[in-house]
Design a protein around this motif. Structure first.
Motif, PDB file in Angstrom:
ATOM      1  N   ILE A  40      31.940  36.309  43.195  1.00 27.64           N
ATOM      2  CA  ILE A  40      32.944  36.369  43.999  1.00 27.64           C
ATOM      3  C   ILE A  40      34.345  36.064  43.408  1.00 27.64           C
ATOM      4  O   ILE A  40      35.397  36.069  44.029  1.00 27.64           O
ATOM      5  CB  ILE A  40      32.781  35.702  45.274  1.00 27.64           C
ATOM      6  N   MET A  41      34.320  35.258  42.257  1.00 26.93           N
ATOM      7  CA  MET A  41      35.388  34.398  41.617  1.00 26.93           C
ATOM      8  C   MET A  41      36.374  35.409  41.289  1.00 26.93           C
ATOM      9  O   MET A  41      37.738  34.707  41.355  1.00 26.93           O
ATOM     10  CB  MET A  41      34.853  33.781  40.567  1.00 26.93           C
ATOM     11  N   ASN A  42      36.472  36.792  41.010  1.00 33.07           N
ATOM     12  CA  ASN A  42      37.436  37.859  41.219  1.00 33.07           C
ATOM     13  C   ASN A  42      37.886  38.357  42.421  1.00 33.07           C
ATOM     14  O   ASN A  42      38.492  39.246  42.457  1.00 33.07           O
ATOM     15  CB  ASN A  42      37.345  38.850  40.039  1.00 33.07           C
ATOM     16  N   ALA A  51      31.474  28.182  44.732  1.00 35.06           N
ATOM     17  CA  ALA A  51      31.432  29.367  43.866  1.00 35.06           C
ATOM     18  C   ALA A  51      30.207  30.403  44.425  1.00 35.06           C
ATOM     19  O   ALA A  51      30.405  31.583  43.911  1.00 35.06           O
ATOM     20  CB  ALA A  51      30.904  29.052  42.476  1.00 35.06           C
ATOM     21  N   ILE A  52      29.615  29.928  45.366  1.00 28.98           N
ATOM     22  CA  ILE A  52      28.688  30.911  45.912  1.00 28.98           C
ATOM     23  C   ILE A  52      28.818  30.991  47.407  1.00 28.98           C
ATOM     24  O   ILE A  52      28.547  30.161  48.205  1.00 28.98           O
ATOM     25  CB  ILE A  52      27.161  30.437  45.630  1.00 28.98           C
ATOM     26  N   ILE A  53      28.814  32.267  47.944  1.00 26.87           N
ATOM     27  CA  ILE A  53      28.960  32.538  49.338  1.00 26.87           C
ATOM     28  C   ILE A  53      27.781  33.331  49.848  1.00 26.87           C
ATOM     29  O   ILE A  53      27.527  33.384  50.906  1.00 26.87           O
ATOM     30  CB  ILE A  53      30.296  33.077  50.094  1.00 26.87           C
ATOM     31  N   HIS A  54      26.955  33.817  49.012  1.00 33.58           N
ATOM     32  CA  HIS A  54      25.640  34.355  49.514  1.00 33.58           C
ATOM     33  C   HIS A  54      24.453  33.528  49.091  1.00 33.58           C
ATOM     34  O   HIS A  54      23.464  34.104  48.448  1.00 33.58           O
ATOM     35  CB  HIS A  54      25.456  35.865  48.668  1.00 33.58           C
ATOM     36  N   LYS A  55      24.416  32.445  49.697  1.00 31.91           N
ATOM     37  CA  LYS A  55      23.502  31.290  49.500  1.00 31.91           C
ATOM     38  C   LYS A  55      21.886  31.793  49.805  1.00 31.91           C
ATOM     39  O   LYS A  55      20.980  31.452  49.378  1.00 31.91           O
ATOM     40  CB  LYS A  55      23.761  30.245  50.159  1.00 31.91           C
ATOM     41  N   ARG A  56      21.890  32.821  50.889  1.00 24.69           N
ATOM     42  CA  ARG A  56      20.648  32.958  51.437  1.00 24.69           C
ATOM     43  C   ARG A  56      19.861  34.096  50.199  1.00 24.69           C
ATOM     44  O   ARG A  56      18.667  33.973  49.919  1.00 24.69           O
ATOM     45  CB  ARG A  56      20.558  33.901  52.776  1.00 24.69           C
ATOM     46  N   GLU A  57      20.761  34.796  49.702  1.00 27.90           N
ATOM     47  CA  GLU A  57      20.308  35.678  48.630  1.00 27.90           C
ATOM     48  C   GLU A  57      20.107  34.953  47.204  1.00 27.90           C
ATOM     49  O   GLU A  57      19.313  35.163  46.556  1.00 27.90           O
ATOM     50  CB  GLU A  57      21.087  36.936  48.549  1.00 27.90           C
ATOM     51  N   LEU A  58      21.384  33.901  47.065  1.00 29.35           N
ATOM     52  CA  LEU A  58      21.487  33.742  45.553  1.00 29.35           C
ATOM     53  C   LEU A  58      21.109  32.239  45.551  1.00 29.35           C
ATOM     54  O   LEU A  58      21.180  31.717  44.333  1.00 29.35           O
ATOM     55  CB  LEU A  58      22.816  33.754  45.046  1.00 29.35           C
ATOM     56  N   GLY A  59      20.826  31.494  46.725  1.00 27.72           N
ATOM     57  CA  GLY A  59      20.652  30.161  46.284  1.00 27.72           C
ATOM     58  C   GLY A  59      22.067  29.533  46.314  1.00 27.72           C
ATOM     59  O   GLY A  59      23.145  30.013  46.011  1.00 27.72           O
TER      60      GLY A  59
END
Lengths: 98, 296
Positions: free
Chosen positions: B182-184, B145-153
């Motif tokens: 990003i899910m949509n 569910a998350i691809i911005h792990k550096r920003e969002l964890g």
């Protein structure tokens, strides 16, 4: 595309194949299956915003002035025997004006 | 008594909340870690759609095939691959690069013993065991569910991610649903329905090109629809096509592709007094899909 005489005898048959084609980049054989493919070398697939136009042309045998044309569009998954029909269009073509 | 009670509670919630803490040693353990059957009680319709989807049988191929079998074959055997080993016991998670998308939880949450067990199951044609490995609700709504792990964890334990936030989610383990950025968005699907060759592996291979086709042939031509707009209308979690359903697949393809045929019959004049009866058929296929057909 198949062409037959009015009594059902096949007088023409042609196919077109639309799909990406990949090799392992080490030889020239096309590979099927992700575990063997490395990159596409040719892509004849149907792309967004781009119509695929084809022309099929054939001569009628002597004495034949009518042909029944059938165009089948189908999808094959995994192997050519596993077909999903999409569209079938038939047309009768005559060389004689009514 | 308090200690016993805590242990009981811990044992009850371990299958879902403990996925970060330890790795699965068996197929059953991995399946249990990501088991989402509890979702069915409240999301029955979505669950039923998912059960018929390819996501529910990511290692089964089309019509019951065991698509990973070539990797399980003994190295050098006809049909084996560069990822095969000479002994099933030598198989590791890294011998199944397909897990990147077909079973992403195996990469992060499985010991190599799962790869050995899978290899043996594939060689034994044990479809029932292989079918236990699925891309479940938790894989998509947490792991991917998350691809911005550096920003969002990274994905948080005990949290699901969806297109909208649910502050109080009535589940013993996943009590919160956070909004995924990003899910949509098509990039969410693009994580697996790929760009082309997977060059990050020590043996490059290529599976789906679909997202690459979407970006470079659909968006570049002015297309604005997302994968979800077409394949998840009204939240449909079948995410068609389902190639095991021939009628439905044919209908989906017919809605994406149109065929126009024109014919001409005439007598061609090649030279004086020599006519050749001729038929000309022109065909035109147009697509309203947002990607090449075929692709995956």
């Amino acid at each position: 595309m198949t062409a037959k005489t009015a009594d059902g005898k096949e007088i023409g048959k042609e196919e077109r194949h639309y799909h990406p084609q990949a090799t392992n980049c080490r030889d020239t054989k096309e590979k099927y299956g992700a575990q063997w493919k490395v990159a596409n070398i040719r892509d004849t697939s149907i792309q967004p915003h781009q119509a695929k136009k084809e022309t099929f042309e054939f001569d009628l045998p002597e004495g034949v002035r009518t042909a029944d044309i059938t165009v089948d569009l189908f999808y094959e998954a995994v192997n050519p025997d596993n077909k999903y029909p999409i569209h079938t269009i038939t047309r009768r073509v005559s060389l004689d004006k009514e | 008594m308090r200690i016993i009670l805590l242990l009981l509670i811990a044992a009850f919630v371990m299958p879902l909340s403990n996925v970060e803490a330890q790795k699965a040693k068996t197929i059953d353990e991995l399946a249990k870690m990501f088991d989402a059957s509890q979702c069915k009680s409240c999301h029955a319709e979505i669950y039923a759609q998912w059960e018929k989807s390819h996501h529910a049988r990511p290692l089964m191929g089309v019509k019951g095939g065991l698509m990973l079998t070539p990797l399980a074959l003994k190295k050098g055997e006809k049909g084996s691959t560069a990822f095969s080993e000479d002994d099933p016991k030598k198989m590791k998670i890294s011998n199944f690069p397909c897990f990147k998308c077909h079973l992403p939880q195996a990469v992060t949450h499985a010991e190599d013993s799962v790869a050995v067990e899978l290899t043996e199951a594939l060689l034994a044609k044990d479809s029932e065991k292989v079918a236990k490995l699925q891309i479940t609700c938790i894989v998509c709504h947490n792991e991917k569910a998350i691809i911005h792990k550096r920003e969002l964890g990274g994905p948080e334990k005990g949290v699901l991610y969806s297109a909208k936030e649910v502050t109080s989610h009535p589940d013993a383990t996943f009590k919160t649903v956070k909004k995924s950025a990003i899910m949509n968005n098509s990039v969410y699907c693009g994580q697996c329905h790929g760009l082309g060759p997977n060059l990050e592996f020590d043996q490059a291979f290529q599976c789906a090109n679909l997202y690459g086709s979407y970006l470079h042939n659909y968006v570049s031509g002015g297309g604005t629809q997302s994968c979800q707009d077409c394949h998840m209308k009204k939240g449909d979690h079948l995410i068609a096509p389902n190639f095991n359903d021939e009628k439905q697949t044919s209908e989906l393809l017919a809605s994406a592709l149109s065929l126009h045929v024109e014919t001409l019959g005439y007598e061609w004049l090649r030279k004086a007094n020599t006519y050749t009866p001729k038929v000309v058929v022109t065909t035109k296929i147009t697509s309203n899909a947002g990607h090449r057909i075929p692709d995956g």
